[in-house]
Scaffold this active site. Structure first.
Site, PDB file in Angstrom:
ATOM      1  N   ARG A 165      43.628   7.650  14.516  1.00  0.00           N
ATOM      2  CA  ARG A 165      42.499   8.398  15.274  1.00  0.00           C
ATOM      3  C   ARG A 165      42.774   9.939  14.887  1.00  0.00           C
ATOM      4  O   ARG A 165      43.972  10.481  14.743  1.00  0.00           O
ATOM      5  CB  ARG A 165      42.681   8.213  16.731  1.00  0.00           C
ATOM      6  CG  ARG A 165      42.704   6.873  17.133  1.00  0.00           C
ATOM      7  CD  ARG A 165      42.789   6.618  18.644  1.00  0.00           C
ATOM      8  NE  ARG A 165      42.618   5.205  19.018  1.00  0.00           N
ATOM      9  CZ  ARG A 165      43.711   4.188  18.910  1.00  0.00           C
ATOM     10  NH1 ARG A 165      44.977   4.771  18.648  1.00  0.00           N
ATOM     11  NH2 ARG A 165      43.505   3.140  19.421  1.00  0.00           N
TER      12      ARG A 165
ATOM     13  N   LYS B 152      47.185   5.346  21.864  1.00  0.00           N
ATOM     14  CA  LYS B 152      46.763   5.065  23.072  1.00  0.00           C
ATOM     15  C   LYS B 152      47.737   4.139  24.021  1.00  0.00           C
ATOM     16  O   LYS B 152      48.440   3.411  23.459  1.00  0.00           O
ATOM     17  CB  LYS B 152      45.296   4.477  23.076  1.00  0.00           C
ATOM     18  CG  LYS B 152      44.304   5.487  22.806  1.00  0.00           C
ATOM     19  CD  LYS B 152      42.983   4.555  22.834  1.00  0.00           C
ATOM     20  CE  LYS B 152      41.836   5.794  22.563  1.00  0.00           C
ATOM     21  NZ  LYS B 152      40.620   4.978  22.749  1.00  0.00           N
TER      22      LYS B 152
ATOM     23  N   HIS C 291      36.273   9.966  13.563  1.00  0.00           N
ATOM     24  CA  HIS C 291      36.544   8.509  13.777  1.00  0.00           C
ATOM     25  C   HIS C 291      35.921   7.470  12.657  1.00  0.00           C
ATOM     26  O   HIS C 291      36.255   6.281  12.687  1.00  0.00           O
ATOM     27  CB  HIS C 291      35.939   8.045  15.179  1.00  0.00           C
ATOM     28  CG  HIS C 291      36.785   7.246  15.653  1.00  0.00           C
ATOM     29  ND1 HIS C 291      38.165   7.119  16.282  1.00  0.00           N
ATOM     30  CD2 HIS C 291      36.256   5.730  16.080  1.00  0.00           C
ATOM     31  CE1 HIS C 291      38.494   6.059  16.654  1.00  0.00           C
ATOM     32  NE2 HIS C 291      37.489   5.003  16.334  1.00  0.00           N
TER      33      HIS C 291
ATOM     34  N   ARG D 149      38.240   5.913  10.025  1.00  0.00           N
ATOM     35  CA  ARG D 149      39.035   4.877  10.699  1.00  0.00           C
ATOM     36  C   ARG D 149      38.357   3.796  10.517  1.00  0.00           C
ATOM     37  O   ARG D 149      38.775   2.469   9.986  1.00  0.00           O
ATOM     38  CB  ARG D 149      39.470   5.193  12.308  1.00  0.00           C
ATOM     39  CG  ARG D 149      39.982   4.045  12.764  1.00  0.00           C
ATOM     40  CD  ARG D 149      40.527   4.797  14.286  1.00  0.00           C
ATOM     41  NE  ARG D 149      40.972   3.855  15.376  1.00  0.00           N
ATOM     42  CZ  ARG D 149      42.314   3.359  15.367  1.00  0.00           C
ATOM     43  NH1 ARG D 149      43.033   3.870  14.633  1.00  0.00           N
ATOM     44  NH2 ARG D 149      42.381   2.488  16.286  1.00  0.00           N
TER      45      ARG D 149
ATOM     46  N   HIS E  92      45.252  -1.592  17.744  1.00  0.00           N
ATOM     47  CA  HIS E  92      44.605  -1.673  18.995  1.00  0.00           C
ATOM     48  C   HIS E  92      45.419  -2.963  19.991  1.00  0.00           C
ATOM     49  O   HIS E  92      46.114  -3.591  19.391  1.00  0.00           O
ATOM     50  CB  HIS E  92      43.226  -2.659  18.808  1.00  0.00           C
ATOM     51  CG  HIS E  92      42.294  -1.795  17.951  1.00  0.00           C
ATOM     52  ND1 HIS E  92      41.463  -2.300  17.305  1.00  0.00           N
ATOM     53  CD2 HIS E  92      41.989  -0.622  18.440  1.00  0.00           C
ATOM     54  CE1 HIS E  92      40.496  -1.363  16.813  1.00  0.00           C
ATOM     55  NE2 HIS E  92      40.896  -0.037  17.655  1.00  0.00           N
TER      56      HIS E  92
ATOM     57  N   TYR F 255      34.642  -3.136  14.832  1.00  0.00           N
ATOM     58  CA  TYR F 255      34.600  -2.576  13.589  1.00  0.00           C
ATOM     59  C   TYR F 255      34.058  -3.276  12.405  1.00  0.00           C
ATOM     60  O   TYR F 255      33.853  -2.878  11.306  1.00  0.00           O
ATOM     61  CB  TYR F 255      35.992  -2.104  13.168  1.00  0.00           C
ATOM     62  CG  TYR F 255      36.733  -1.141  13.890  1.00  0.00           C
ATOM     63  CD1 TYR F 255      36.911  -1.117  15.285  1.00  0.00           C
ATOM     64  CD2 TYR F 255      37.198   0.241  13.208  1.00  0.00           C
ATOM     65  CE1 TYR F 255      37.384   0.009  15.986  1.00  0.00           C
ATOM     66  CE2 TYR F 255      37.379   1.359  14.091  1.00  0.00           C
ATOM     67  CZ  TYR F 255      37.779   1.028  15.592  1.00  0.00           C
ATOM     68  OH  TYR F 255      38.403   2.198  16.328  1.00  0.00           O
TER      69      TYR F 255
END
Length: 331
Positions: free
Chosen positions: A114, A141, A215, A218, A241, A250
């Protein structure tokens, strides 16, 4: 009211939050954005121990409903960055002699990071893993830790960028920095500045500028890995993730690809029906009409390799050509 023990009651809090949601809608924010803010509020209510009565009169944790989000199953062509788009971009960046942009865009694509993760990397974080390749441990994250590994080509780009700024791989401080010194030192590059740099080069390409935002590097790497045979679970781990359903996003196809698939499926179903109705002996004629319903009889005869007279006798006088044309008008 408030007491020494903390918050006792917040009157009509649920109604207040719903009004807050309405306010965000009026500001033009997406439901997905509104939901993130609502989830944060629900977590705060849980921390406070606030409750409400359910239909049976029981105390349940206070929870404000989330807004419905329409899940996308495809992405429009003008927003999907493809490998060819990336390589064209990098050619323009290389020709512009901008080592920072070249290193940053390579880093984003190579690591699948990211933009916030990439810009959080410090030079001292870089760790050589052999043969000139490096990795950088980051906290993503939800404080999840993972390594951003990048290839020899990206390593070279980073070293060239550091040299251009008078630094080396042995220094310390932010890896990607502003181009001007402030207060006697360089500052960490911001996501906004990174995106502005990307847009600047995207403007030079004869491609939709909507394809070019940080983004998308990615997303491109994720699709590249999947197309190369990597499992969804491997890509999930690579991207950091928590939920594989997020990784599945994705894998979305281009909208035009899905439209083509749908059109081909409809065409095949139509062909099978008409073949069963008019006989397999008319397959070649039907295939040509399906590809181009407006094609002339003379052109059909030419493509079928027969004379105009033979075509008229075989398909015209029998009425088959007229029947098929009428059938194809019914879609």
């Amino acid at each position: 009211g408030v007491d020494q023990g903390g918050i006792i009651e917040i009157p009509k809090i649920k109604l207040t939050v719903v009004r807050f949601q309405v306010y965000l809608i009026e500001l033009g924010q997406k439901n997905s954005t509104i939901n993130l803010k609502t989830i944060a509020l629900n977590s705060f209510f849980k921390y406070l121990g606030l409750t409400e009565k359910d239909k049976r009169g029981r105390d349940t944790p206070l929870k404000v409903s989330l807004k419905e989000v329409n899940k996308k199953h495809s992405i429009e062509d003008n927003r999907l960055l493809e490998s060819s788009d990336f390589f064209k971009l990098m050619e323009v960046v290389k020709a512009s002699n901008d080592p920072r942009a070249y290193a940053l865009f390579n880093f984003l694509y190579d690591t699948g990071a990211r933009i916030s993760e990439a810009l959080s990397v410090n030079i001292e974080d870089l760790e050589e893993v052999g043969h000139g390749e490096y990795k950088a441990p980051i906290r993503g994250k939800r404080s999840k830790e993972r390594d951003l590994e990048f290839s020899l080509n990206t390593s070279r780009a980073i070293k060239e960028y550091l040299a251009a700024t008078g630094r080396s791989i042995k220094d310390k401080g932010p890896l990607f920095i502003t181009t001007r010194e402030r207060g006697g030192r360089y500052h960490r590059l911001s996501p906004r500045s990174a995106d502005l740099s990307l847009k600047k080069y995207a403007d030079k390409l004869e491609l939709p500028i909507t394809k070019f935002f940080s983004h998308n590097f990615r997303k491109l790497m994720a699709r590249t890995m999947l197309d190369g045979g990597a499992s969804l679970d491997k890509v999930k781990s690579f991207l950091g993730h928590s939920n594989i359903s997020t990784t599945a996003i994705y894998t979305m196809d281009k909208a035009s690809t899905l439209r083509e698939i749908k059109a081909d499926a409809k065409r095949q179903a139509r062909a099978e029906y008409l073949l069963s109705k008019y006989g397999r002996e008319n397959k070649d004629l039907l295939e040509l009409l399906l590809d181009n319903p407006g094609i002339s009889n003379n052109k059909l005869a030419e493509l079928l390799g027969i004379s105009k007279a033979t075509f008229s006798r075989k398909y015209g006088k029998t009425g088959i050509i007229d029947q098929l044309r009428k059938e194809l008008e019914i879609q």
